[in-house]
Each structure stands twice: as C-alpha cells, then as structure tokens.
Write a protein that holds these residues in place. Structure first.
Motif, PDB file in Angstrom:
ATOM      1  N   SER A 226    -115.824  31.851 -46.246  1.00  0.00           N
ATOM      2  CA  SER A 226    -114.407  32.075 -46.534  1.00  0.00           C
ATOM      3  C   SER A 226    -113.688  30.841 -47.036  1.00  0.00           C
ATOM      4  CB  SER A 226    -113.715  32.602 -45.271  1.00  0.00           C
ATOM      5  OG  SER A 226    -114.062  31.818 -44.162  1.00  0.00           O
TER       6      SER A 226
ATOM      7  N   HIS B 289    -108.163  33.288 -37.542  1.00  0.00           N
ATOM      8  CA  HIS B 289    -107.702  32.854 -38.858  1.00  0.00           C
ATOM      9  C   HIS B 289    -108.491  33.484 -39.994  1.00  0.00           C
ATOM     10  CE1 HIS B 289    -106.668  29.599 -35.946  1.00  0.00           C
ATOM     11  NE2 HIS B 289    -105.481  29.834 -36.468  1.00  0.00           N
TER      12      HIS B 289
ATOM     13  N   ARG C 231    -108.152  29.413 -49.428  1.00  0.00           N
ATOM     14  CA  ARG C 231    -107.381  30.103 -48.399  1.00  0.00           C
ATOM     15  C   ARG C 231    -105.870  29.923 -48.597  1.00  0.00           C
ATOM     16  NH1 ARG C 231    -110.065  32.215 -44.884  1.00  0.00           N
ATOM     17  NH2 ARG C 231    -108.550  32.260 -43.210  1.00  0.00           N
TER      18      ARG C 231
ATOM     19  N   ASN D 150    -102.182  26.863 -44.449  1.00  0.00           N
ATOM     20  CA  ASN D 150    -103.563  26.394 -44.481  1.00  0.00           C
ATOM     21  C   ASN D 150    -103.714  25.020 -45.112  1.00  0.00           C
ATOM     22  OD1 ASN D 150    -104.665  28.608 -43.141  1.00  0.00           O
ATOM     23  ND2 ASN D 150    -104.622  29.826 -45.017  1.00  0.00           N
TER      24      ASN D 150
ATOM     25  N   GLY E 132    -112.376  26.756 -47.396  1.00  0.00           N
ATOM     26  CA  GLY E 132    -111.545  25.950 -46.525  1.00  0.00           C
ATOM     27  C   GLY E 132    -112.312  24.980 -45.643  1.00  0.00           C
TER      28      GLY E 132
ATOM     29  N   ASP F 110    -109.170  32.844 -52.460  1.00  0.00           N
ATOM     30  CA  ASP F 110    -110.326  33.018 -51.589  1.00  0.00           C
ATOM     31  C   ASP F 110    -110.993  31.688 -51.284  1.00  0.00           C
ATOM     32  OD1 ASP F 110    -109.996  35.700 -51.382  1.00  0.00           O
ATOM     33  OD2 ASP F 110    -111.425  36.220 -52.967  1.00  0.00           O
TER      34      ASP F 110
ATOM     35  N   HIS G 274    -111.557  33.549 -40.830  1.00  0.00           N
ATOM     36  CA  HIS G 274    -112.739  32.947 -41.451  1.00  0.00           C
ATOM     37  C   HIS G 274    -113.905  33.902 -41.304  1.00  0.00           C
ATOM     38  CE1 HIS G 274    -111.443  29.108 -42.887  1.00  0.00           C
ATOM     39  NE2 HIS G 274    -110.669  28.998 -41.823  1.00  0.00           N
TER      40      HIS G 274
ATOM     41  N   LYS H 257    -103.140  32.695 -47.617  1.00  0.00           N
ATOM     42  CA  LYS H 257    -103.758  33.623 -46.666  1.00  0.00           C
ATOM     43  C   LYS H 257    -103.191  33.468 -45.261  1.00  0.00           C
ATOM     44  CE  LYS H 257    -107.425  34.965 -49.405  1.00  0.00           C
ATOM     45  NZ  LYS H 257    -108.474  35.954 -49.427  1.00  0.00           N
TER      46      LYS H 257
END
Lengths: 854, 111
Positions: B85, B72, A482, A456, B87, A479, B74, A485
């Motif tokens: 989520s 992914h 990410r 990520n 990112g 969280d 999200h 993850k």
C-alpha cells in the motif's frame, strides 16, 4: 440533411465561380482565410478590393504602433514608426500565392445586383457570383467647429484613430506636440491616450459621461480605472463635451468645452465611436439599419448572393466592434459559401474583452450589472490597489464579469463564461483562491517540501517523484504515496499537484467513477445490476459483477452499506464484508481497544443513566470518559472481549458512533428552558434521532436542531441542520460541515411543522443514501447534485418519487435492530476475541477527571 | 506442541473457529499470529501486529490477496507479508498455515 451543393460553385471544366470580397481589413481577410481553408481556391476565382493601399493589417495592434514607437521616436523627426511584419496579417505575396487578385487602393462605389457586377472608383467593372461585403467602419467625427480644414481633410493636428495612416500621422506629429486632447474615453480613446502619454505628451481625456469605457464597464469599475489612470498622470474631464476645436494659424491650438472653458493643446485625437461603412450597401438597395442587416448565414436579407461580415454587419440587432465575433462570423460565412456546411448558422456572440489600458489590466465579459432581481452579484473592491472585480451569475451560470487591476482569474472566468460550466458553490472562489492553492498555476508554484497531505505527511515532492517514476494517473500517485487517503480533504490539491506534474489532466482513470474500486460500475449502474440479478450478499456481487469474480478488500465496506440500504429486510449478512467497527459495533482505537458510546437521543440524559455509566466506568476500569462533539458520553479504551459485558451493564442501546451511518442529533434546550427559544428543538432532535437511529449510508450523517437563529446546536454546519424561526417554522439546512471541510449548509426548505421537518429530513437522507457515492459526505453531495435540483426532488417532488423515498426510508426504519442487544450472543465464532494476544490492553494512558494521566 | 528444525509448529484446533472471509489471532509460542481464511480458499498466517503502528491485522478486512489493517488501511499480501500500500511501511512476517484434516496447523517458518 442533404448538402445544398450549388452547381455554379463546383469546379466545372475550369470555369470557376467568381467570388469578390469588398474590404480588406481584418474581417475581409479573415473571411478569405476561412474560405481558403475550406478549399475555396478550388471553387472560386477570388478578387479582393481594399481602399487602404496596404495588404490587410491587424487593427488591434494600432495602439501598439503608437505606443511601441515611443522609445525611439521622441528625437526622431521622421518617426514613421512601424514596419514590423507582424502588423500585417497577410503580405501582398500571400494573395499571389493563393491565386487571389488584390486591388489595393480601389474603392467600390456601387453594386449592380441585377448585372451582378461591382464598380470601382477607378472605373473598373468586376463581375461576381458571390459577393462578400467587409467594408468595416470608420471613426465618427462629431460635428463641431474647427474639426475640418476642408470637406475631406481634418484640421492639421486633428486625428482619428482607426487606420495605419492615422497612427503614422500621429507619430509624425507627436515629436512637436506637448499637450494632447483625446475626445472620447472609450476603449480606443484610452489606448490612444496611453500611447500619446508614452511619447511624453500631457494627455487630457474628454468624455461626455462620468463613466469611462462605458461600453464595457459600469460606474464602480470605471471609477477604479479612472483613479488608476489619474495616478499615472492622465487628466480626466468627465461629464463634459467639447463644443469646438480652436484653430490658430490653420492648426489646432486648443478645445472649448460646452461650459465655455478652454484648454490649450496642440493635438486632438477623436475617438468618439465608430460608424459602420454602409454607404455602398445603401446605394445598392440593401436593407440597412445601423449596419447591413444579415440573416443567420451572414447573408444580406435582400440578396442570397451577398454576404456581409464584421463591423458593417448587423445581426439580430447587434453590431459588433471587437474582433471575437468577427472570427465567428467569418467561419460561418465560409462554411455557407463553400458548401462545407450549408446549414452553418451564426447565433450571435458573447463578448469578452481583455486589454491593458496604460498599464492597467481590464477584462470584461457578458453583462456589466445584474439585470434581474434573482441575478447573483459578487463584488470585490480594493481601491487602494486599484483592483475592482465583479461576477454576475444567473441560474448557476456565469453571465458577466468585470476585472480591473487584477485579471489573474480571467482564464478561468472566460472558460466558465464560454462553456457555461458549473461554478464553485462559494462564488467568491471565482475571484480568489481563498488561501488554498487550488488552481494549477499555484500548485505548480509550490515548493517541493510543501506538505500536501497532512494526514499521511506526503509532500509535493513525493507526488512529483511519483509522476517521474512513471505514475500516469492521480489515483496511481495517491495509491503509491497514500496522499489523500486520510481525511480526504486534500484530494483536490493532490489532483492539482499531480496534474501540474503530468503537464495536463493525465490519463483519465475510469476507476474514478466506480462506486467501489473492485467493481467497474458507477453507483446507478451497480444498483441496477444488483436489483436485476437480485444480488443480496457481498460475495454474490463479487461473483456476478467483479472482473473474474474476484473479491476486493477495498470494496467490501461500500458494498455492505449499499446492500443493507437496498435490501433492508432480506440482505444476506456476511460479517467478513464489514469493517471491524461494524462487526463489533464499536469504534476501534489506536491500540486496538474500542470506544463505546451509548445512544442518548438529542444529547439528553438522566441521573439514572449517568449513574449506570459511572458504575460501568468504575467496574471495567474505563481509561477515559469523555463528552463528544455530538453531545454524547464516550467510554474509551474498552478491550474487544469486554464489549458485550459493558453493553449489558450499561443497559443502553448503541449510539452508532462507529458506522458510516446516522450518528447524532445535537440539540439546544429550545423552548422548554431557553428564554430565546422559538421552537422545541430538543423534542424535534430526539424524535429525529429515535426515528433514524443507526440508518446506514454512504458516509456518516451528523445532524442538529437549534431552537432559534442563535443556532447553539451549530445547525448550519451539519449534514442536516434545523433551525426554529419566528412564526412556528423550521428552516432545514443540508450539506453543512465543520470537520475536514467547512461548509455552511444550504436551505432546503422552511416548513411549518415538526412532522414536516421529520419527513423532509428522512426524505433527504434517503435520497442521499441512494445517490451519493461511497464516502461522499453531504457537503460534496449537495453541491454536486445542485441545491435547486434537490429542492425540486425532495421538496417539490418534481420527479414524483417523494412517496417512494418516504416508503423506502420507512422500511429501513422498520428493519432497525439494536446491534448491542442482538450481539449479546456471538454472531460469528470468536467475534469478540482479542486480536493482539500478549499485548496488555489498553495501551492508552488512563486519565483522571483532572485530565492528567493517572 | 511439537517443534522441528527449530521452527515452532502448533496445532491450534479446528479451522472452523475462523469464520470464512475473516482472520483470528493466535499465540504460537511467544509469537502473535493472525490466521486468515479467505473466501477464495486456503489458509494464511502473518505476524498479528501491523508494522506501521501496531494495528491488529486479525481485525482487518481481506480478500483473496491481501489483508487491510483496520487502523490506517495498509495492505499486506497474505502469501508473503509484503506491504503493497505504499508509504514506506515494512513488510510483515509471513508464516506457514495448513488445514490438516480440519485442524489448523501454524509453523513459524516462511510459507
């Protein structure tokens, strides 16, 4: 357990019990401090005798006294060195302040145990109720000509290295000396040698064996240390003894070795060991062997009122000469004497030594060499750089380590040694980071732009920023960014980085132990509840066990898998609890199309199958047909609404390339064709796959069977990998991986038959299904459970559950249905409806067999 | 198909074509819309395409609060379309979805 309060130790109308401490070195002083810390000054009138005319001082700093004075002392006639406060542990005032009577320079010559008094060499007689002997030890001077000028005085130029007087005497002497001989190449001798070298002397170390520091080091480690010291200009005379100290004009002029050769010198330091001071105890009728024999309460075995601590104490046959055990003894002694814990007991010490010898770092703990055949021994030697490291492991516990030249891992090793904690499966990680920045020091040192999560694209700076914005747990940072993850292989490093940024372990996140995030229970408890309440659907589990009965999107897949494992026959299927792959039995691709992999057990196919696959690919314009790593054929880019048609045209069962399930058994051609084959790996692989096909679990399971140790099917890096070996046997490896993580599997068992291999495979997989955490692959599961434990449960049936495991696996096998056949009719309305209307699919480029986009 | 206040509003047939706890995709005018029917009740509509990498949100797992894109993971709030989520992913458009006596009605207006 009742407290054994001794009445005479109670404060009683001002007549307090009398506590006398003989010896004012480090152990006597430490014992006093421990006693005071337990309210000793309320309980006792305390008197201390020390035969050195100083308050107590830190003996382990003596070598620094010698070395530190080097800078200024060279031209200084009266360099008496050191009046640094830090040398003295407790100044004389400390005794006054604590109401302690100190008799420095008074030597106790006798104990009258009947009258309970001690007699000093000044004629004093002092009564005691409780007596502590901390008489320490003294340098041992081996008998040889020239050592002594008189009965009590050493020949001028000859020194011990034990007291502050010794150190100061040496300091006075070094200004005029050019060559020094140190007799005894132990720890103390090398420290003395280094100190003298710092004063510009040529230093020769004479040691009777080939192994320097033989108390702490074994031969190889010692050799590395030796060459390092020699590089620094120290002269070593190993395996020789000194027979005589040569004296000219009443002062040292050289030494003579037992081989008859002489060496000129003007200074001799004797560090040939120490001897406990036990004369007083012997005279007073206490049991002595090498030192004064004590019980676990640190009492003389002959007299409950006499305690002994430090280098003059012999406990369970051991006499300790370093400081760590002394601290532990003093604490026990104080607990017993003050009644703070009358049952306190000393059980002996595990020794850890860390020191710098002439700039060379040395650390040693526990045993020096493997003692049993089963002891693991990890050894690293880089003599060019003067680095030598070993660790010794017994039954999974660190029992010894030696580090020379590079002691950067000593903290972690000491911790593992002291706490007997779990060790990394790869033992070499005890000594090296293996290129991954997996200790906190190195995580903290990484530059901010280092990418931590490669899936990520999360940098160290992103994670640290998260902490600065108030995140308090590792999972909160994961969280928010990410990180970790994706494939999950960076989770350890993410943890390190966040913990370094938090300046500690951070808040413990209880959610880390949950099987799924939405139900606050670990897996065993969750399974208990599910069984007790007979919860057979995902929604029933949420209703019964989730906070406020709330469902949780991130928990559904894990619960679905768990329920299907627990209730193979009567699980209540809720399609919304499944991930899309499991709803449509295909693996979703980046453009929303799916990949279709038919089962081809053991990777064996036929012309007929290949023809059908080719026809399907033509008919449905499959954009890419590809061989997978698991020896299957993958039809990629199939739109959802075409899946049923593709399955029907293939007339082959599902290959389960989409689930957290038993995936594939990769095989080699085995005995049928291969000229090296030792076992029929193809047959075994097909049989295992036919039996366990589609069995769901906490994560995917990839297997392999190889027909000989050439291992063409890569069995050692599979969740379960089997290898045929000579003699009709099969070796079963578990916990291997070669994906995001690389790990060689561990041998679970070697079995004699095909059937036994199938059975143990099933039993291991069932145990894994029942005990692994959600998404925990076997490469984490096996080391977490411990190989020995798994062998016990699965092979030796130590818990008596093997038959049950086999039964439950059989039930899962019996409940199997091919999902492609079952879902030829829609299971739910719109199960195969397009989820991206208007977008022409596939979006992926169509490749021809030449590999170029068509 | 009726339009009011420039917003497209469409009757899409029985609500039951969406299994409870799942989502299904529809076309509302030119807009692909995913409609979700969580077990806890209600109907929710979001643009069907994940703003991250174009994943099919109608294929995602959902609970009472969010849907999770299958590509992914999200997560987007069903009610608002907000990405929750992390990112740096954009929010997704949220639309109004109603159960009109067993019939699904979606309007391209904010709920």
């Amino acid at each position: 357990m009742t407290a054994l309060a001794e009445p005479e130790q109670q404060t009683d109308g001002g007549s307090r019990a009398k506590l006398v401490v003989v010896g004012n070195g480090m152990s006597g002083a430490r014992a006093l401090e421990e006693i005071l810390a337990r309210g000793g000054s309320e309980l006792f009138d305390i008197t201390v005798f020390g035969d050195e005319p100083y308050g107590n001082y830190n003996r382990i700093l003596l070598s620094e006294v010698l070395a530190n004075a080097a800078g200024e002392a060279v031209d200084n006639e009266d360099a008496d060195g050191f009046d640094d406060d830090e040398l003295f542990l407790n100044p004389v005032d400390w005794y006054t302040d604590n109401g302690i009577t100190l008799h420095a320079g008074v030597r106790i010559v006798r104990i009258d145990r009947h009258a309970k008094v001690v007699m000093g060499d000044d004629g004093s007689v002092t009564g005691y109720d409780t007596l502590v002997l901390a008489t320490g030890s003294r340098s041992f001077f081996p008998p040889m000509d020239g050592m002594w000028a008189s009965k009590t005085d050493l020949t001028p130029g000859v020194f011990g290295f034990r007291s502050l007087d010794d150190a100061n005497g040496m300091l006075e002497h070094v200004a005029d000396a050019r060559t020094a001989v140190v007799i005894g190449g132990g720890l103390l001798g090398l420290e003395a040698a280094a100190g003298l070298q710092a004063h510009g002397l040529a230093v020769h170390v004479v040691h009777p064996t080939e192994v320097l520091m033989n108390q702490q080091l074994e031969a190889s480690a010692s050799k590395v240390l030796r060459s390092k010291l020699e590089d620094m200009g120290m002269h070593m005379h190993l395996g020789v003894k000194t027979s005589e100290i040569l004296v000219t004009d009443g002062a040292v002029s050289g030494v003579r070795f037992t081989d008859g050769s002489d060496l000129d010198c003007d200074m001799v330091v004797v560090t040939a060991g120490i001897r406990p001071n036990i004369g007083l105890a012997v005279l007073s009728g206490l049991e002595t062997q090498r030192a004064i024999v004590v019980d676990d309460r640190m009492r003389s075995v002959d007299d409950d009122d006499i305690f002994v601590v430090g280098e003059c104490a012999q406990h369970r046959g051991e006499v300790y000469g370093v400081v760590g055990p002394l601290w532990e003894q003093a604490a026990v002694l104080a607990d017993v004497i003050t009644g703070a814990d009358p049952d306190a007991a000393y059980h002996g010490s595990r020794l850890t030594t860390k020191l710098k010898v002439a700039g060379v770092d040395v650390a040693q703990m526990g045993v020096k060499t493997p003692e049993r055949e089963s002891d693991e021994f990890v050894q690293f030697s880089e003599t060019g750089r003067g680095v030598y490291q070993t660790v010794i492991i017994r039954d999974g516990t660190l029992i010894g380590a030696t580090l020379v030249g590079d002691v950067s891992k000593v903290a972690a090793l000491t911790q593992a040694f002291d706490s007997r904690s779990a060790l990394p499966e790869e033992r070499v990680k005890l000594l090296f980071d293996l290129g991954s920045a997996d200790d906190s020091a190195s995580a903290a040192d990484l530059p901010d732009d280092t990418q931590i999560c490669n899936c990520n694209g999360v940098s160290k700076g992103d994670l640290v920023g998260c902490v600065h914005d108030g995140a308090e747990t590792v999972s909160a940072c994961m969280d928010a960014t990410r990180a970790g993850k994706g494939c999950g292989s960076c989770k350890g490093l993410v943890r390190e980085v966040v913990e370094a940024a938090l300046g500690g372990a951070g808040a413990e996140d209880p959610a880390d132990s949950y099987y799924v995030p939405g139900i606050p229970l670990d897996k065993p408890t969750l399974m208990q509840e599910i069984r007790a309440q007979e919860l057979k659907s995902v929604s029933a589990v949420f209703a019964a066990l989730a906070p406020e009965g709330r469902d949780d999107v991130a928990s559904k897949m894990g619960l679905t898998a768990l329920l299907r494992m627990m209730w193979p026959d009567d699980y209540v299927d809720e399609r919304d609890g499944r991930f899309i792959n499991d709803r449509v039995h295909a693996n979703i691709q980046r453009d929303g199309t799916f990949s279709v992999v038919p089962r081809m057990s053991g990777g064996v196919t036929s012309p007929d199958q290949l023809r059908r696959i080719a026809d399907v690919a033509d008919k449905h314009d499959i954009p890419m047909v590809k061989l997978t790593g698991g020896q299957r054929i993958d039809l990629l880019g199939v739109p959802k609404e075409k899946l049923q048609e593709v399955w029907a045209d293939l007339e082959m069962p599902s290959g389960w390339a989409y689930g957290k399930s038993f995936r594939t058994v990769k095989t080699c051609v085995g005995t049928d064709f291969c000229r090296f084959g030792l076992g029929d790996s193809t047959r075994l692989g097909i049989d295992i796959e036919e039996r366990f096909k589609g069995i769901e679990g906490p994560a995917k399971m990839k297997l392999a069977v190889s027909g000989c140790p050439r291992n063409c099917a890569e069995s050692m890096v599979k969740d379960v990998g089997i290898v045929a070996v000579e003699g009709g046997q099969w070796q079963i490896y578990v916990g291997g991986a070669a994906g995001a993580t690389i790990r060689k599997g561990d041998i679970l068992a070697t079995v004699d038959s095909h059937d036994a291999a199938v059975q143990l495979t099933g039993r291991f997989l069932q145990y894994y299904r029942e005990h692994a955490n959600w998404l925990e692959r076997t490469y984490d599961f096996v080391p977490r459970m411990g190989l020995d434990y798994l062998i016990g449960v699965i092979v030796d049936d130590t818990e008596g559950i093997a038959a049950e495991l086999d039964e439950r696996m059989q039930a899962a096998v019996d409940a199997y249905v091919d999902p492609w056949a079952a879902d030829q009719d829609e299971a739910t309305p719109g199960q195969f409806h397009d989820a991206l209307p208007l977008i022409p699919l596939p979006q992926v480029p169509v490749r021809s067999s030449e590999g170029a986009p068509a | 198909m009726t339009a009011s206040d420039e917003a497209v509003s469409v009757r899409l047939g029985p609500v039951d074509q969406i299994p409870v706890g799942e989502g299904r995709a529809f076309l509302v005018g030119d807009e692909p819309v995913a409609v979700f029917r969580p077990r806890s009740g209600g109907l929710y509509a979001l643009r069907a395409i994940c703003p991250h990498r174009g994943g099919p949100l109608a294929d995602g797992l959902l609970d009472g609060e969010v849907v999770m894109c299958p590509l992914h993971n999200h997560r987007f709030e069903l009610a608002s379309g907000s990405c929750v989520s992390g990112g740096d992913v954009d929010d997704v458009a949220a639309y109004s979805a109603e159960d009109d006596d067993g019939e699904l009605v979606v309007s391209l207006v904010a709920p």
